[in-house]
Design a protein around this motif. Structure first.
Motif, mmCIF file in Angstrom:
data_model
loop_
_atom_site.group_PDB
_atom_site.id
_atom_site.type_symbol
_atom_site.label_atom_id
_atom_site.label_comp_id
_atom_site.label_asym_id
_atom_site.label_seq_id
_atom_site.Cartn_x
_atom_site.Cartn_y
_atom_site.Cartn_z
ATOM 1 N N VAL A 244 0.831 -1.206 0.000
ATOM 2 C CA VAL A 244 0.000 0.000 0.000
ATOM 3 C C VAL A 244 0.870 1.262 0.000
ATOM 4 C CG1 VAL A 244 -1.700 1.302 1.346
ATOM 5 C CG2 VAL A 244 -1.947 -1.168 1.092
ATOM 6 N N ILE A 245 2.094 1.158 0.510
ATOM 7 C CA ILE A 245 3.021 2.289 0.561
ATOM 8 C C ILE A 245 4.131 2.083 -0.465
ATOM 9 C CG2 ILE A 245 4.716 3.517 1.978
ATOM 10 C CD1 ILE A 245 3.137 2.772 4.428
ATOM 11 N N ASP A 246 4.466 3.138 -1.186
ATOM 12 C CA ASP A 246 5.674 3.148 -2.003
ATOM 13 C C ASP A 246 6.848 3.335 -1.039
ATOM 14 O OD1 ASP A 246 7.889 3.850 -3.558
ATOM 15 O OD2 ASP A 246 6.712 4.989 -5.005
ATOM 16 N N GLN A 247 7.570 2.251 -0.748
ATOM 17 C CA GLN A 247 8.594 2.296 0.290
ATOM 18 C C GLN A 247 9.721 3.266 -0.040
ATOM 19 O OE1 GLN A 247 8.222 -2.013 2.564
ATOM 20 N NE2 GLN A 247 9.829 -1.788 1.044
ATOM 21 N N GLN A 248 10.118 3.359 -1.301
ATOM 22 C CA GLN A 248 11.185 4.291 -1.659
ATOM 23 C C GLN A 248 10.725 5.734 -1.472
ATOM 24 O OE1 GLN A 248 14.377 3.442 -2.186
ATOM 25 N NE2 GLN A 248 13.572 1.429 -1.619
ATOM 26 N N ALA A 249 9.470 5.984 -1.796
ATOM 27 C CA ALA A 249 8.929 7.327 -1.567
ATOM 28 C C ALA A 249 8.883 7.636 -0.075
ATOM 29 C CB ALA A 249 7.542 7.447 -2.192
#
Length: 322
Positions: A244-249
């Motif tokens: 659900v989360i863009d980890q790099q972002a």
């Protein structure tokens, strides 16, 4: 003859005992993840496969024809690790375990919220390392939780349970986003306000807690644009699904101070966790503990048992998702 089933990981002993008594059951005694080849073979060897969130079942694992398996009894609520379309196309029933892990997952969400706000993980690491030099007025200054605003993304069972703890336990105001309208006695009792967009919730909340499904529809729902729309002092909590989360972002936002911190119980591609997250003091990390109590894990297993028994007795399964 008893139906043949395979259990992909170790389950609570009480559940494994029931499965052994009712079915011809193969257990994974090593408790190591089964490879894709072994999962592919299982479709030809067993009448039912009982996987967990740690087992990836993409379309490539499903046989083109001749599958013996007619049931996938998933140990968990989320099923984004299973290609549901591939199962439907082959007439394979898929079930999950809703309802029984609501309270424990909400407890973990609040654990992360409190822990990251009050720098509990950071403080414990300092103390265990022998680096604590004693109390002082400016040491480990955190963020007050009581009276702040909690934003919920996904006001289902777990979202409501988290909101209830936050509002009645800590006097937090609650705002939320949900795809469908939510207007019931529980949300009204909390004074929870449904906002029209995710962006509205992110802009208003001091803490944002994610409780939406994973999978393609919500992959990277929280991206760099939405992270930039949060308050600079806000915290992001995720007990839903890692993708659900863009980890790099998120890493970029944390490094830049776009948000104050994050509490994460789930990760995209777990058990792998980016080294950048491990190095950050403003992140609290847990190894997917949302449902990890004896009572809940047994209840989850028994839910699977109920579905498997119903299926092979020719009755409607209570928790069908496909």
């Amino acid at each position: 003859m008893k139906p043949r089933i395979i259990v992909t990981r170790r389950w609570p002993a009480a559940v494994e005992q029931v499965l052994a008594e009712r079915f011809e059951t193969t257990f994974n005694r090593s408790d190591e993840p089964l490879g894709q080849d072994r999962l592919r073979d299982a479709f030809a060897e067993y009448d039912a496969i009982l996987p967990t969130v740690s087992d990836s079942l993409p379309a490539s694992v499903f046989p083109d024809a001749g599958a013996r398996s007619r049931l996938i009894g998933n140990f968990g609520v989320g099923f984004s690790h299973i290609d549901i379309d591939a199962a439907r196309q082959r007439g394979i029933t898929v079930t999950n375990t809703p309802g029984v892990l609501t309270d424990c997952t909400a407890d973990i969400a609040m654990t992360l919220l409190l822990g990251i706000a009050r720098r509990a993980g950071e403080g414990e690491r300092e103390l265990r390392a022998g680096a604590w030099t004693g109390w002082r007025p400016t040491h480990m200054i955190g963020t007050r939780v009581s009276g702040k605003t909690l934003g919920i993304i996904g006001m289902g069972r777990i979202g409501k349970a988290t909101a209830r703890r936050a509002h009645f336990g800590f006097g937090m105001d609650v705002v939320f986003y949900n795809r469908s309208k939510v207007d019931d006695d529980e949300t009204r009792a909390m004074g929870a306000r449904q906002l029209p967009t995710i962006e509205d919730v992110l802009a208003d909340a001091d803490f944002v807690s994610l409780h939406c499904p994973g999978g393609a529809e919500n992959r990277h729902l929280i991206d760099s644009r939405r992270l930039a729309g949060m308050k600079p002092g806000a915290f992001l909590i995720n007990t839903a699904r890692g993708d659900v989360i863009d980890q790099q972002a998120l890493i970029g936002a944390l490094e830049a101070g776009t948000i104050a911190g994050a509490g994460l119980d789930v990760f995209d591609g777990e058990p792998a966790v980016p080294e950048a997250l491990k190095r950050m003091d403003n992140v609290m990390l847990l190894p997917h503990l949302g449902s990890a109590t004896e009572e809940t894990r047994v209840a989850m297993g028994m839910k699977v048992v109920e579905n498997v028994i119903a299926f092979f007795e020719g009755r409607d399964v209570p928790d069908r998702v496909a």
